[in-house]
Design a protein around this motif. Structure first.
Motif, PDB file in Angstrom:
ATOM      1  N   LEU A  44       0.811  -1.216   0.000  1.00  0.00           N
ATOM      2  CA  LEU A  44       0.000   0.000   0.000  1.00  0.00           C
ATOM      3  C   LEU A  44       0.845   1.266   0.000  1.00  0.00           C
ATOM      4  CD1 LEU A  44      -2.819  -1.020   2.513  1.00  0.00           C
ATOM      5  CD2 LEU A  44      -3.113  -0.516   0.088  1.00  0.00           C
ATOM      6  N   LYS A  45       2.074   1.178   0.512  1.00  0.00           N
ATOM      7  CA  LYS A  45       2.939   2.355   0.562  1.00  0.00           C
ATOM      8  C   LYS A  45       3.237   2.907  -0.834  1.00  0.00           C
ATOM      9  CE  LYS A  45       5.227   1.017   4.882  1.00  0.00           C
ATOM     10  NZ  LYS A  45       6.496   0.570   5.490  1.00  0.00           N
ATOM     11  N   ASN A  46       3.238   2.031  -1.827  1.00  0.00           N
ATOM     12  CA  ASN A  46       3.602   2.442  -3.184  1.00  0.00           C
ATOM     13  C   ASN A  46       2.389   2.719  -4.073  1.00  0.00           C
ATOM     14  OD1 ASN A  46       6.372   1.988  -2.575  1.00  0.00           O
ATOM     15  ND2 ASN A  46       6.075  -0.210  -2.904  1.00  0.00           N
ATOM     16  N   ALA A  47       1.193   2.668  -3.490  1.00  0.00           N
ATOM     17  CA  ALA A  47      -0.020   2.849  -4.295  1.00  0.00           C
ATOM     18  C   ALA A  47      -0.647   4.201  -3.978  1.00  0.00           C
ATOM     19  CB  ALA A  47      -1.015   1.729  -4.003  1.00  0.00           C
ATOM     20  N   GLU A  48      -0.881   4.982  -5.009  1.00  0.00           N
ATOM     21  CA  GLU A  48      -1.486   6.305  -4.842  1.00  0.00           C
ATOM     22  C   GLU A  48      -2.626   6.499  -5.846  1.00  0.00           C
ATOM     23  OE1 GLU A  48      -1.139   8.646  -2.670  1.00  0.00           O
ATOM     24  OE2 GLU A  48       0.558   7.805  -1.559  1.00  0.00           O
ATOM     25  N   PRO A  49      -3.787   6.940  -5.377  1.00  0.00           N
ATOM     26  CA  PRO A  49      -4.867   7.295  -6.312  1.00  0.00           C
ATOM     27  C   PRO A  49      -4.442   8.462  -7.199  1.00  0.00           C
ATOM     28  CG  PRO A  49      -5.696   7.084  -4.060  1.00  0.00           C
ATOM     29  CD  PRO A  49      -4.203   7.077  -3.976  1.00  0.00           C
TER      30      PRO A  49
END
Length: 540
Positions: free
Chosen positions: A193-198
């Protein structure tokens, strides 16, 4: 008939699915998998409209028992909604567009700001939320174009300025170690999740998409026959079993355990060098039918159908039939099951792939995928795999694929040494997909007069399949193969590989899994918004 974007997309994807869903109004029990696209999409909308708590409550309300898998998805939702809200502008959510002909929901209608942040009268931007990684497929959709057209048509004097998608990445992580603790697994989710951005993507309005939609509406409304379109998308269709097997969704199954440890149908892929005994081996199976592409039938006794381009003279005209059309016609005939064959053989698989390429070239008016690289590669792959899925689903005792092997590529190891790769003569991406459809991948090897089937698999030797057979070799005979197949089909795998597997290091990497296709997920909250349900839950 009142239509919507999702209705027309369903008709274009599969007319029979459209009939079941919208004409017959056949109801099915909703899937209870944790990553259900409809449940997650609805929860995302609730979170962006209200808050995270509302999203989680909406998501949990779909289940009677909250399992660890469901909680894992809720963890992802919670974090991604928090980030998405930071970039989501203020506006009016769930704006209904409806007249006698069309119905749709704008996820977010945002007034355009002007001087000193004052609203510009009657000018808006519209946003659509997507919980998906399939960005390119959605950017080609006509959905937002239709919303702009119908909003302006139904609201004279009001204008839509810009069209936006808000994409929320979907994170999926699966365990590679069976004994991995829940705490460690959730830490891996947190790391992903740290590398996922909307993010937000703008698209330009295209009135031709609206025109094409209206043409599609005409075809849909005028339809009197609803053909089935078998493809890989059938895996996500709620009517899959009803369509293919005639199962009645409204009846509960019998209260008895299913026997899943052993199946009668065998699906095999054999590859090897020319004259290594592949075709002769397939000929030993009971009541075979050969779908032959290369004319190599001299030493086999099975009846065959030649899968090749045909050029026939009809008076002064020459009629050309593409080999790929012939192959699909044969599958259609085999699906009727009005024959006494028990074994169906494709020889060679890579020739069928080439015929598929030529078929797509003919449709697109190109000479190579590079002529239209944005679409051609994807169209070839999708067409080939969807037809092969139909072939694999044929209800016969044995399905056999035959390929030549390719040893033209080398793999460079870390130390600089080069090793020859041994794999089927098929594009790697497609080969991996086909391997996932079969029970066993075997390599035919000929050394002098010694013919064997090898099930060795390594970084340089291609292998795979549902059943695990590691580092085994048997004579290329029907009897030896059936004995080995029955052994691993009952036990899962032979004893020797089990011992080796138990000695492997436990610390393995976690891999990311490919998600549901975009045009399946697209069915979220467009026509009928699911009502929030409240029910008692218990944590499992």
């Amino acid at each position: 008939m009142q239509v919507s974007h999702s209705r027309i997309e369903t008709f274009k994807r599969c007319q029979y699915q459209f009939k079941m869903r919208y004409i017959d109004e056949l109801k099915t029990l909703p899937a209870d998998n944790a990553d259900n696209a409809l449940y997650l999409g609805t929860a995302l909308h609730a979170g962006l409209e209200k808050d995270v708590d509302a999203a989680i409550e909406q998501y949990y309300s779909n289940y009677t028992v909250i399992t660890d898998e469901i909680i894992n998805e809720a963890i992802k939702l919670e974090e991604m909604i928090k980030r998405a809200k930071k970039i989501c502008p203020d506006g009016q959510h769930e704006v209904l567009i409806e007249d006698d002909d069309f119905k749709g929901f704008i996820d977010l209608l945002v007034p355009v700001k002007g001087f000193r942040d004052a609203d510009v009268p009657n000018v808006y931007d519209i946003y659509d939320f997507k919980y998906s990684n399939n960005v390119e497929n959605y950017l080609k959709s006509d959905q937002l174009h239709l919303y702009k057209y119908y909003f302006e048509k139904l609201n004279p004097g009001k204008k839509i300025r810009n069209l936006y998608f808000l994409f929320v990445p979907k994170i999926k992580v699966r365990k590679k170690r069976e004994n991995e603790s829940l705490m460690m697994y959730r830490k891996l989710i947190s790391d992903e999740l740290k590398n996922a951005e909307p993010f937000i993507r703008e698209i330009e309005y295209d009135h031709e998409k609206v025109i094409q939609f209206l043409i599609d509406v005409k075809h849909t409304v005028e339809a009197t026959k609803y053909e089935k379109n078998y493809s890989w998308l059938c895996n996500w269709c709620e009517f899959k079993d009803y369509c293919k097997e005639g199962k009645d969704y409204m009846l509960l199954p019998k209260n008895e355990r299913r026997k899943v440890e052993k199946v009668d149908k065998k699906v095999i892929w054999v590859y090897g060098a020319p004259f290594s005994g592949k075709t002769v081996f397939a000929d030993k199976f009971p009541d075979p039918l050969m779908l032959n592409t290369d004319g190599n039938i001299k030493f086999v006794t099975a009846p065959y159908i030649s899968i090749q381009d045909k050029l026939e003279k009809n008076g002064r005209m020459m009629n050309r039939t593409l080999a790929w059309d012939i192959f699909k016609d044969v599958i259609t005939e085999l699906e009727k099951k009005d024959n006494d064959f028990k074994t169906i053989v494709v020889d060679l698989l890579e020739d069928c792939y080439e015929y598929c390429r030529l078929y797509i070239y003919d449709q697109m008016g190109i000479t190579h995928e590079s002529d239209d690289s944005f679409r051609a590669w994807d169209k070839v792959t999708t067409e080939f795999l969807s037809v092969m899925r139909r072939f694999m689903n044929l209800n016969y005792e044995n399905i056999i694929l035959i390929s030549h092997e390719d040893t033209s590529k080398d793999i460079t190891k870390r130390g600089g040494d080069k090793i020859t790769a041994i794999k089927p003569n098929l594009r790697e991406k497609v080969a991996n997909k086909v391997a996932g459809m079969v029970d066993i991948v075997a390599r035919a090897v000929a050394e002098g007069d010694n013919y064997t089937l090898s099930f060795k698999k390594s970084e340089v030797i291609f292998g795979g399949g549902r059943l695990t057979i590691n580092n085994r070799e048997i004579p290329t005979s029907y009897e030896d193969f059936i004995a080995l197949y029955d052994e691993v089909n009952i036990s899962g795998e032979s004893e020797e590989p089990k011992k080796r597997r138990s000695s492997k290091k436990k610390d393995e990497e976690t891999v990311t899994v490919v998600e549901t296709p975009a045009n399946v997920e697209e069915e979220t909250v467009e026509e009928e918004k699911p009502k929030r349900r409240t029910r008692k839950r218990r944590t499992e």
